[in-house]
Enzyme design. Structure first.
Site, PDB file in Angstrom:
ATOM      1  N   ARG A  70      -6.402  -0.107  -7.567  1.00 37.99           N
ATOM      2  CA  ARG A  70      -6.342   0.073  -9.012  1.00 37.99           C
ATOM      3  C   ARG A  70      -4.916  -0.109  -9.533  1.00 37.99           C
ATOM      4  O   ARG A  70      -4.689  -0.700 -10.583  1.00 37.99           O
ATOM      5  CB  ARG A  70      -6.868   1.457  -9.394  1.00 37.99           C
ATOM      6  CG  ARG A  70      -8.358   1.491  -9.660  1.00 37.99           C
ATOM      7  CD  ARG A  70      -8.921   2.889  -9.547  1.00 37.99           C
ATOM      8  NE  ARG A  70      -9.021   3.266  -8.128  1.00 37.99           N
ATOM      9  CZ  ARG A  70      -9.472   4.439  -7.705  1.00 37.99           C
ATOM     10  NH1 ARG A  70      -9.828   5.345  -8.572  1.00 37.99           N
ATOM     11  NH2 ARG A  70      -9.555   4.702  -6.422  1.00 37.99           N
ATOM     12  N   MET A  71      -3.938   0.412  -8.796  1.00 42.50           N
ATOM     13  CA  MET A  71      -2.555   0.260  -9.222  1.00 42.50           C
ATOM     14  C   MET A  71      -2.118  -1.199  -9.199  1.00 42.50           C
ATOM     15  O   MET A  71      -1.400  -1.668 -10.089  1.00 42.50           O
ATOM     16  CB  MET A  71      -1.635   1.089  -8.327  1.00 42.50           C
ATOM     17  CG  MET A  71      -1.338   2.469  -8.854  1.00 42.50           C
ATOM     18  SD  MET A  71      -0.536   2.480 -10.477  1.00 42.50           S
ATOM     19  CE  MET A  71       0.958   1.557 -10.136  1.00 42.50           C
ATOM     20  N   SER A  72      -2.554  -1.928  -8.191  1.00 49.63           N
ATOM     21  CA  SER A  72      -2.160  -3.330  -8.073  1.00 49.63           C
ATOM     22  C   SER A  72      -2.761  -4.157  -9.197  1.00 49.63           C
ATOM     23  O   SER A  72      -2.098  -5.034  -9.766  1.00 49.63           O
ATOM     24  CB  SER A  72      -2.588  -3.881  -6.708  1.00 49.63           C
ATOM     25  OG  SER A  72      -1.993  -3.138  -5.661  1.00 49.63           O
ATOM     26  N   ARG A  73      -4.002  -3.862  -9.550  1.00 48.91           N
ATOM     27  CA  ARG A  73      -4.624  -4.585 -10.661  1.00 48.91           C
ATOM     28  C   ARG A  73      -4.004  -4.156 -11.991  1.00 48.91           C
ATOM     29  O   ARG A  73      -3.869  -4.969 -12.909  1.00 48.91           O
ATOM     30  CB  ARG A  73      -6.137  -4.356 -10.637  1.00 48.91           C
ATOM     31  CG  ARG A  73      -6.803  -4.967  -9.410  1.00 48.91           C
ATOM     32  CD  ARG A  73      -8.317  -4.933  -9.496  1.00 48.91           C
ATOM     33  NE  ARG A  73      -8.857  -3.591  -9.536  1.00 48.91           N
ATOM     34  CZ  ARG A  73      -9.114  -2.844  -8.466  1.00 48.91           C
ATOM     35  NH1 ARG A  73      -8.852  -3.304  -7.251  1.00 48.91           N
ATOM     36  NH2 ARG A  73      -9.627  -1.631  -8.592  1.00 48.91           N
ATOM     37  N   ASP A 104      -3.732   6.739  -1.903  1.00 50.70           N
ATOM     38  CA  ASP A 104      -5.004   6.315  -2.484  1.00 50.70           C
ATOM     39  C   ASP A 104      -4.713   5.593  -3.798  1.00 50.70           C
ATOM     40  O   ASP A 104      -3.627   5.728  -4.367  1.00 50.70           O
ATOM     41  CB  ASP A 104      -5.892   7.540  -2.735  1.00 50.70           C
ATOM     42  CG  ASP A 104      -7.350   7.172  -2.943  1.00 50.70           C
ATOM     43  OD1 ASP A 104      -7.702   5.988  -2.734  1.00 50.70           O
ATOM     44  OD2 ASP A 104      -8.142   8.061  -3.313  1.00 50.70           O
ATOM     45  N   GLY A 105      -5.671   4.820  -4.275  1.00 51.50           N
ATOM     46  CA  GLY A 105      -5.533   4.169  -5.574  1.00 51.50           C
ATOM     47  C   GLY A 105      -4.687   2.915  -5.565  1.00 51.50           C
ATOM     48  O   GLY A 105      -4.275   2.445  -6.637  1.00 51.50           O
ATOM     49  N   HIS A 150       0.835  -1.208   0.000  1.00 52.19           N
ATOM     50  CA  HIS A 150       0.000   0.000   0.000  1.00 52.19           C
ATOM     51  C   HIS A 150       0.875   1.265   0.000  1.00 52.19           C
ATOM     52  O   HIS A 150       0.791   2.096   0.907  1.00 52.19           O
ATOM     53  CB  HIS A 150      -0.898  -0.012   1.246  1.00 52.19           C
ATOM     54  CG  HIS A 150      -2.370   0.045   0.938  1.00 52.19           C
ATOM     55  ND1 HIS A 150      -3.028  -0.964   0.295  1.00 52.19           N
ATOM     56  CD2 HIS A 150      -3.301   1.003   1.177  1.00 52.19           C
ATOM     57  CE1 HIS A 150      -4.307  -0.649   0.172  1.00 52.19           C
ATOM     58  NE2 HIS A 150      -4.497   0.551   0.682  1.00 52.19           N
TER      59      HIS A 150
END
Length: 376
Positions: free
Chosen positions: A199-202, A195-196, A191
């Site tokens: 979405r970044m991980s996907r 924020d986000g 993490h």
């Protein structure tokens, strides 16, 4: 320390082999095809991922498709519009990276990707494109005063991200799809941004899949699959099962199995969409010929059957027509009762009318059956 890559069971290996076979079959179809509906399928799959359903944004796939096409008169909130277009830009960027010969992962790349996704939300307290300045928590949906997950201390971020980047660039014996799933889990658990992170991980998972080189991102992203309500619930359950703090010294076989299921069913979904698109096009060609219409109108009718509507601008672009030609074709289809106009001039769309070829509608609307490869 990152999560160790778990060993695969016999069932996992069987499922992975099935996924590889389906993806290779799709690759051959996509690369060898000159079918007229392929571009529409690409746009639909991109929009389906960009709708960001898993994040709670209320944008339908067809609205996302219109937004990506540059339509201004789409009835979505300004926030949903920004989120959809940001994710689409990310997918486009990932697609450009799939065959870069001297590609390497690094922290600058990850922060640049984060800016693409979150730059429109940038504030000094919640910066985009750089590591978070302090602690971050994932709150319990049942009680916002309870932290369901507390990310690693900010002082650990540089070392953890260095380790992740090194791992991403290292040679590995793990199958690429497993590596992609592990990269997702590692990044979302660290993490590193305010924020986000989800979405970044996907997005990182999609990038690893794209770099594998078998299928373009729009054919291989599992974002839309994760956005289905039951799958979203299980996704968060599995993340929560890792515990309230960063503990990478645990077995994550359940996470790998979940992702293999996602890959398998997404491949089934894309294949099903491909088969239906082909069948609907063929049925519409027959119907258009019987009506004595120009064969180019099949394009407009195919959009209506497969997505529910068509816009004049989209039809005009798809067929290389002048505005006058596109308007005349749609007017003629309306006079025959094949299409019905809906909405005012600039926001006008066309939907199926009472004389729309029924067989094509039935084919397009018949739900597909997805199988669970882990169930006998």
């Amino acid at each position: 320390m990152l999560f160790p890559v778990p060993g695969l069971t016999k069932d996992d290996l069987r499922v992975l082999a099935e996924i590889d076979a389906m993806r290779e079959h799709l690759r051959r179809l996509v690369q060898g095809a000159s079918v007229p509906w392929l571009d529409g399928l690409r746009k639909y799959l991109t929009a389906d991922a960009a709708s960001n359903t898993i994040e709670g944004f209320k944008v339908s796939t067809i609205d996302a498709q219109d937004l990506i096409a540059g339509e201004r008169d789409v009835e979505v909130s300004a926030e949903d519009r920004e989120e959809t277009l940001a994710y689409q830009r990310m997918m486009t960027y990932i697609q450009t990276l799939h065959d870069v010969s001297d590609f390497r992962y690094d922290k600058g790349l990850l922060n640049a990707m984060h800016w693409m996704l979150q730059g429109h939300r940038h504030t000094p307290r919640r910066p985009a494109g750089q590591w978070r300045p302090g602690p971050v928590y994932v709150t319990d949906p049942r009680d916002a005063s309870v932290a369901a997950y507390t990310a690693p201390d900010v002082q650990q971020l540089p070392d953890l991200m260095n380790e992740l980047v090194d791992w991403l660039n290292a040679d590995s014996q793990a199958p690429p799809l497993v590596r992609a799933a592990m990269a997702h889990l590692d990044l979302v658990s660290i993490h590193p941004w305010s924020d986000g992170n989800g979405r970044m991980s996907r997005s990182l998972q999609t990038l690893l899949i794209a770099r594998e080189g078998v299928l373009a991102p729009e054919f291989s992203s599992i974002e839309a699959w994760l956005g289905r309500p039951g799958n979203t619930w299980q996704y968060y359950q599995l993340l929560n099962a890792r515990g309230p703090q960063y503990r990478p010294d645990q077995d994550v076989s359940d996470w790998i199995r979940f992702n293999l299921l996602a890959y398998h069913q997404q491949a089934q979904t894309v294949q099903g969409r491909w088969d239906r698109s082909a069948a609907v096009w063929e049925q519409l060609e027959t119907a258009v010929a019987a009506l004595g219409l120009d064969s180019r109108t099949v394009s407009a009718l195919h959009d209506v059957a497969m997505t529910g509507r068509v816009r004049r601008a989209g039809y005009e672009l798809a067929e290389g027509l002048s505005t006058h030609q596109a308007q005349r074709d749609l007017r003629d289809l309306g006079e025959l009762g094949v299409l019905v106009a809906s909405g005012r001039t600039r926001a006008r769309t066309y939907v199926a009318g009472p004389q729309f070829p029924e067989q094509a509608l039935q084919t397009a609307r018949t739900p597909m059956i997805l199988t669970d490869p882990y169930r006998p």
